[in-house]
Design a protein around this motif. Structure first.
Motif, mmCIF file in Angstrom:
data_model
loop_
_atom_site.group_PDB
_atom_site.id
_atom_site.type_symbol
_atom_site.label_atom_id
_atom_site.label_comp_id
_atom_site.label_asym_id
_atom_site.label_seq_id
_atom_site.Cartn_x
_atom_site.Cartn_y
_atom_site.Cartn_z
ATOM 1 N N PHE A 86 75.867 148.291 60.539
ATOM 2 C CA PHE A 86 76.115 149.537 61.260
ATOM 3 C C PHE A 86 77.482 150.130 60.917
ATOM 4 O O PHE A 86 77.634 151.354 60.887
ATOM 5 N N LEU A 87 78.462 149.288 60.649
ATOM 6 C CA LEU A 87 79.774 149.807 60.251
ATOM 7 C C LEU A 87 79.688 150.537 58.914
ATOM 8 O O LEU A 87 80.203 151.658 58.764
ATOM 9 N N LEU A 88 79.041 149.922 57.929
ATOM 10 C CA LEU A 88 78.964 150.538 56.603
ATOM 11 C C LEU A 88 78.081 151.780 56.604
ATOM 12 O O LEU A 88 78.380 152.761 55.912
ATOM 13 N N SER A 89 76.994 151.760 57.374
ATOM 14 C CA SER A 89 76.137 152.949 57.430
ATOM 15 C C SER A 89 76.867 154.100 58.125
ATOM 16 O O SER A 89 76.726 155.263 57.725
ATOM 17 N N PHE A 90 77.667 153.803 59.147
ATOM 18 C CA PHE A 90 78.471 154.848 59.793
ATOM 19 C C PHE A 90 79.515 155.387 58.821
ATOM 20 O O PHE A 90 79.751 156.600 58.746
ATOM 21 N N THR A 91 80.138 154.490 58.055
ATOM 22 C CA THR A 91 81.146 154.915 57.087
ATOM 23 C C THR A 91 80.519 155.773 55.998
ATOM 24 O O THR A 91 81.130 156.752 55.533
ATOM 25 N N MET A 92 79.295 155.430 55.568
ATOM 26 C CA MET A 92 78.586 156.236 54.568
ATOM 27 C C MET A 92 78.387 157.664 55.071
ATOM 28 O O MET A 92 78.549 158.634 54.318
ATOM 29 N N TYR A 93 78.033 157.803 56.346
ATOM 30 C CA TYR A 93 77.887 159.144 56.917
ATOM 31 C C TYR A 93 79.244 159.836 57.000
ATOM 32 O O TYR A 93 79.376 161.018 56.694
ATOM 33 N N TYR A 94 80.247 159.067 57.368
ATOM 34 C CA TYR A 94 81.586 159.618 57.561
ATOM 35 C C TYR A 94 82.165 160.154 56.249
ATOM 36 O O TYR A 94 82.885 161.160 56.241
ATOM 37 N N CYS A 95 81.873 159.480 55.135
ATOM 38 C CA CYS A 95 82.426 159.903 53.843
ATOM 39 C C CYS A 95 81.321 160.394 52.911
ATOM 40 O O CYS A 95 81.351 160.166 51.700
ATOM 41 N N ARG A 96 80.317 161.077 53.487
ATOM 42 C CA ARG A 96 79.154 161.513 52.716
ATOM 43 C C ARG A 96 79.504 162.501 51.606
ATOM 44 O O ARG A 96 78.757 162.640 50.630
ATOM 45 N N ASP A 97 80.618 163.209 51.739
ATOM 46 C CA ASP A 97 80.998 164.203 50.730
ATOM 47 C C ASP A 97 81.896 163.630 49.639
ATOM 48 O O ASP A 97 82.260 164.356 48.702
ATOM 49 N N ALA A 98 82.264 162.358 49.742
ATOM 50 C CA ALA A 98 83.158 161.752 48.755
ATOM 51 C C ALA A 98 82.378 161.380 47.496
ATOM 52 O O ALA A 98 81.157 161.189 47.524
ATOM 53 N N GLY A 99 83.093 161.269 46.362
ATOM 54 C CA GLY A 99 82.475 160.837 45.120
ATOM 55 C C GLY A 99 82.156 159.354 45.157
ATOM 56 O O GLY A 99 82.595 158.622 46.056
ATOM 57 N N ASN A 100 81.387 158.875 44.177
ATOM 58 C CA ASN A 100 80.951 157.478 44.161
ATOM 59 C C ASN A 100 82.118 156.498 44.113
ATOM 60 O O ASN A 100 82.121 155.473 44.794
ATOM 61 N N LEU A 101 83.136 156.813 43.279
ATOM 62 C CA LEU A 101 84.290 155.923 43.165
ATOM 63 C C LEU A 101 85.047 155.841 44.480
ATOM 64 O O LEU A 101 85.351 154.747 44.976
ATOM 65 N N LYS A 102 85.329 156.989 45.078
ATOM 66 C CA LYS A 102 86.056 157.020 46.349
ATOM 67 C C LYS A 102 85.241 156.362 47.454
ATOM 68 O O LYS A 102 85.772 155.622 48.291
ATOM 69 N N LYS A 103 83.932 156.617 47.447
ATOM 70 C CA LYS A 103 83.070 156.055 48.484
ATOM 71 C C LYS A 103 83.057 154.525 48.416
ATOM 72 O O LYS A 103 83.126 153.837 49.444
ATOM 73 N N THR A 104 82.976 153.985 47.197
ATOM 74 C CA THR A 104 82.982 152.528 47.031
ATOM 75 C C THR A 104 84.294 151.926 47.523
ATOM 76 O O THR A 104 84.297 150.884 48.195
ATOM 77 N N MET A 105 85.402 152.567 47.214
ATOM 78 C CA MET A 105 86.703 152.070 47.670
ATOM 79 C C MET A 105 86.807 152.110 49.191
ATOM 80 O O MET A 105 87.293 151.168 49.816
#
Length: 735
Positions: A317-336
Motif C-alpha cells: 500500500f505504501l508503494l502503490s500510494f507513492t506511485m499515485y503520488y509521483c504519477r507524473d514523474a519519469g521512470n528514472l525519478k519514479k524508481t528512485m
C-alpha cells in the motif's frame, strides 16, 4: 505493528481536527465512519482469536489423537519432514509438522486429504528473541491459532470438497504439480511468481535478490496483474472478442487467478483496484486513483485486519500510494522515489541496505518486467501443452541469480539497524512532502532525523548482557555502552556441527541471534569467546564469521589441538585471530576476566572457559558446562569469589551448580538456557531445589524467551527484562 496504538490515535485525532477546522463537516463524518467500521471488524477479529486461543490452551501439553483436514497445496511432505496448514474438527486452523510420511504416495495428490494424527498441541507464540521474525503476527494474518507437533500419522484419506474455496486450492495444487518436471531454477521461479509458493529452492537461490531489495518482483504485486491483463487483452483481440466482452472476461478471471496464486496481499490489492476501475467505468462513475487506493485499503482491512501488521501489506500500500503520488514523474525519478520511500520500512524489518540496490532496481526491474517474467510465463504454458521447456531459459535464469548473488556479495552492504516505529513514519511523511515540493527546511528536518537515528542506534548510551533463546545451547551477547566493545560468549548451534563430510550443517543463528545484532546496527564483533567444543555452544560459529567482521575468536587453552573443531573453522582463519585463553588472562577491550581453565585440554566440559565481569554494578559469572569437580577447583583458586548473576552450567543439569559452590558464590539471580521439551529433562529438579534453597531468583529461556540486562544511560535504571514475560528485576545500586 509498526506504530503503537497511542501514536495511531494521536495522529488520527490530528487528522480529524484538521478536517473539522476546514469546515468539511460531511467529509469529517465520512472519515469517522471509515475509521469506526474497520475498528469494529478488528475488535471482532481480536475477540475471535482470543476465544480460539482459550480453546487451544485447554488442549495444550497432552498427547492426543486428532483429525486434521488439509488442502493439497498447503501440505509439504519431503524426505526430511512433514509440515503444512490444516483445520481441526472445530474449524480452527493450525500449523502442523513432524516426521515425513513413509508412504509419500499418499500425499502426492491434488485432492483435499483427511489425516488422523497423534501429537501435541501448543498455542502459537510470538518470537522468543527480540529482532526475530514475528511468527505470531504471521500466524494471525493466516487465521492460525496453534501449532501441532505430529508424532504419528495413522491414516490418510481423500476428503472431497464441493466448495469454491476447496476447488481453487485443488486447482492451485494441480498448477503447482505441473511445474514439478521443470528444471530447478525455472521450477522455483514459476512456483513463486505464478502461484505465490516460496519453496526452499527459491529461498536458497534468491539471497542476492533479497539483499538488493528486489524481492518485490516476486511479491505478486501489480506487476503480475497488469502483465497478465495485457496478455489476456492481446489474446482476446486475436480471437476477435468485443472490447466489452474482453474486459468482462478479465474481471471474472482476475479474482480466480488471485485465489490460484494464494491470495497474496499485493496481488489482492492490485486485483481490487483493477476491478474497481472497471465497475466504476461500467456505471459511468469517475473516481481518482486515490479513491481506488483508499477503498481498496478499507476492503482489505475488512477482509483481514491482522494483515495490517505484515510487511507485505504495508509495503504494497505504501508503494502503490507513492506511485499515485509521483504519477507524473519519469521512470528514472519514479524508481528512485520508490526506493527512498520504501527504505525506512525495509530497514525496520531487515536492518540492512546495500548501496547497489538503487542501481539494481533501475536495471533489473525493466529487464524482469519486459523479458524474464513473460519468458517464465511462456515456459509454463509450453510445459502444459508440450510437456517440455524452451531451450536456454534455465541458463538465463541461472545467470540472473548468479549476477544478483554476486552483486549482493560486493562491498557496500551497510547494517543500519532498526529505527523506532515513529521515526519510520515521520521519515516516510517527510520524503513524500519533499517529493511534492522541495524546501531546505524539509530537507534539513529529514537529514537531522537520519543523523539522530544513526547516532541512537550505533552509539547507544546503554549497554547490555543478553541471553539469547537458542534452544538447547548457549548464546550470550555482552555489549558495552556506545558500542565500545561487542562480545559473544558462545554461539549456540545444533548437534550436527560435526556432521560427516557431505552432510549439510543446519544453522540456527540466522533466525535467532543474528537478526538481533543487526537490529542494533552491529556489523563487527570484537570477540567471540567459546566456552568449549560442544556443538550446542560453537555450532553456529561459522555463521557469525561469514556475516560479521570478527576481530578475535577465543578458545580454552589446548582446544586448538581438537582436529574436528579446527577443520570446521580453518577456512575462516585468514580473516580473524584465533587465540587460546587460560586462567588469569583477560578478554581485550572488555571487563571480562578468564578464571578457568587451569590446564590445557581438548575443549571438553571440564575444560570450559569460565568468564567473570562486572556490568552496571552487577557481577556476572559465565561457566559454560563446567562440572561440579571443576567448580570446587575454581573455589580453591578464588575463595573470595562472589557473584550477583550466575549463568547456570550445563543448562541447569545436576552435573553442575553444586550446593557448596552456590553457597560460596551466593548469586542473587540464576540464568538457565535450555531447550523447551528437551530430551534430557533440563533443568534438573535437584538443581532447582538447590537454587530455591539458596533463594536464587531464576530466569529461564524456556518460559521467558530471551533475557536481557540493560544498564547505563542518563535516566536508565539497570534492570532485567524478558521477551515473553514482563518480569523486571531492578538494581538499586551501582556500587
Amino acid at each position: 505493528m509498526m506504530v503503537d496504538i497511542p501514536s495511531g490515535l494521536f495522529l488520527t485525532g490530528i487528522w480529524l481536527l484538521r478536517i473539522w477546522r476546514l469546515h468539511l463537516r460531511h467529509f469529517w463524518w465520512l472519515n469517522v465512519l471509515s475509521l469506526v467500521i474497520p475498528l469494529a471488524v478488528g475488535w471482532q477479529a481480536q475477540q475471535t482469536m482470543q476465544h480460539q486461543t482459550r480453546q487451544m490452551q485447554a488442549q495444550v501439553g497432552r498427547v492426543q489423537t486428532l483429525e486434521l483436514v488439509a488442502f493439497p497445496d498447503q501440505v509439504v511432505n519431503t524426505k526430511m519432514s512433514l509440515r503444512g496448514i490444516g483445520e481441526l474438527a472445530n474449524h480452527q486452523r493450525i500449523f502442523f509438522h513432524g516426521r515425513p510420511l513413509k508412504n509419500q504416495v499418499a500425499l502426492q495428490t491434488t485432492k483435499r486429504v483427511r489425516l488422523q494424527v497423534t501429537g501435541t498441541l501448543s498455542v502459537t507464540q510470538t518470537a522468543s528473541n527480540w529482532g526475530a521474525f514475528d511468527s505470531l503476527g504471521y500466524a494471525r494474518s493466516q487465521g492460525i491459532s496453534g501449532d501441532l507437533q505430529v508424532s504419528d500419522v495413522s491414516c490418510v484419506q481423500p476428503a472431497p470438497t464441493t466448495s469454491l474455496t476447496g476447488m481453487i486450492h485443488q486447482w492451485r495444487a494441480w498448477g503447482l504439480a505441473q511445474a514439478t518436471p521443470m528444471p530447478k531454477q525455472l521450477r522455483s521461479y514459476v512456483q513463486s511468481l505464478l502461484f505465490g509458493d516460496r519453496t526452499a529452492e527459491f529461498r536458497e537461490s534468491s539471497s542476492g535478490i533479497k539483499k538488493l531489495n528486489l524481492i518485490h518482483l516476486f511479491s505478486l504485486a501489480g506487476l503480475h496483474v497488469y502483465v497478465l491483463l495485457n496478455l489476456w487483452m492481446w489474446v482476446a483481440t486475436l480471437l476477435h472478442f468485443r472490447k466489452e466482452a474482453s474486459e468482462c472476461g478479465a474481471m471474472l478471471l482476475l479474482p480466480f487467478y488471485c485465489g490460484m496464486a494464494g491470495g497474496a496481499i499485493g496481488l489482492l490489492r492490485a486485483t481490487l483496484t483493477v476491478e474497481q476501475r472497471y465497475w466504476f467505468k461500467l456505471g459511468k462513475l469517475k473516481r481518482s486513483g486515490l479513491d481506488y487506493w483508499s477503498l481498496t485499503l478499507m476492503i482489505c482491512l475488512l477482509l483481514n485486519p491482522w494483515n495490517v501488521g505484515q510487511l507485505g501489506f504495508q509495503l504494497s500500500f505504501l508503494l502503490s500510494f507513492t506511485m499515485y503520488y509521483c504519477r507524473d514523474a519519469g521512470n528514472l525519478k519514479k524508481t528512485m522515489i520508490l526506493n527512498l520511500v520504501s527504505l525506512p520500512l525495509l530497514l525496520f524489518y531487515f536492518y540492512e541496505w546495500h548501496w547497489l540496490s538503487l542501481a539494481a532496481n533501475l536495471i533489473f526491474v525493466p529487464l524482469f518486467t519486459g523479458i524474464l517474467f513473460p519468458l517464465i510465463l511462456l515456459n509454463y504454458a509450453w510445459q502444459l501443452v508440450f510437456k517440455s521447456t524452451i531451450w536456454g531459459t534455465e541458463t538465463v535464469l541461472q545467470w540472473f541469480s548468479q549476477i544478483t548473488n554476486w552483486l549482493a556479495t560486493a562491498p557496500g552492504s551497510i547494517t543500519l539497524g532498526q529505527p523506532p516505529g515513529w521515526i519510520v513514519l515521520v521519515s516516510i511523511m517527510l520524503l513524500l512532502l519533499l517529493m511534492e515540493r522541495w524546501s531546505w527546511k524539509r530537507g534539513l528536518c529529514l537529514g537531522g532525523l537520519v543523523v539522530v537515528t544513526v547516532l541512537l542506534i550505533h552509539f547507544p548510551l546503554t549497554g547490555e548482557v543478553s541471553f539469547f533463546d537458542v534452544g538447547q545451547g548457549d548464546g550470550i551477547l555482552v555489549r558495552e555502552p556506545l558500542n565500545h566493545s561487542v562480545t559473544l560468549i558462545d554461539t549456540g548451534g545444533k548437534p550436527n556441527f560435526f556432521a560427516k563430510q557431505g552432510q549439510p550443517t543446519v544453522h540456527l543463528a540466522p533466525t535467532t541471534t543474528i537478526p538481533y545484532l543487526k537490529s542494533k546496527g552491529i556489523s563487527r564483533i570484537d570477540n567471540i569467546c567459546l566456552s568449549h567444543q560442544d556443538a550446542d555452544h560453537v555450532g553456529d560459529l561459522t555463521s557469525f564469521l561469514a556475516e560479521f567482521k570478527v576481530k578475535r575468536v577465543f578458545i580454552p587453552w589446548g582446544m586448538d589441538q581438537n582436529q574436528h573443531f579446527m577443520r570446521k573453522i580453518q577456512p575462516y582463519l585468514n580473516q580473524t585471530q584465533l587465540l587460546s585463553e587460560k586462567a588469569g588472562q583477560t578478554i581485550p577491550a572488555t571487563r571480562l576476566q578468564v578464571l578457568h581453565p587451569f590446564r590445557p585440554g581438548l575443549g571438553e566440559n571440564q575444560d570450559s572457559m569460565v568468564l567473570y565481569g562486572q556490568f552496571g554494578g552487577q557481577k556476572f559469572l559465565f561457566t559454560g558446562d563446567l562440572p561440579q569437580d571443576e567448580e570446587h577447583e575454581l573455589l580453591n583458586h578464588y575463595p573470595q569469589l562472589r557473584v550477583d548473576v550466575l549463568k547456570l552450567g550445563h543448562y541447569g543439569s545436576k552435573t553442575s551448580s553444586a550446593d557448596a559452590f552456590i553457597q560460596v558464590i551466593a548469586p542473587q539471580i540464576g540464568i538457565i538456557s535450555a531447550g523447551r521439551n528437551n530430551r534430557y529433562g533440563h533443568p534438573n529438579q535437584e538443581t532447582l531445589l538447590t537454587m530455591r534453597r539458596h533463594h536464587v531468583q531464576l530466569f529461564n529461556n524456556q518460559t521467558m524467551g530471551m533475557i536481557r540486562y540493560q544498564y547505563g544511560g542518563l535516566f536508565h535504571e539497570p534492570e532485567f527484562e524478558t521477551k515473553w514475560k514482563e518480569i523486571r528485576h531492578g538494581n538499586q545500586s551501582d556500587n
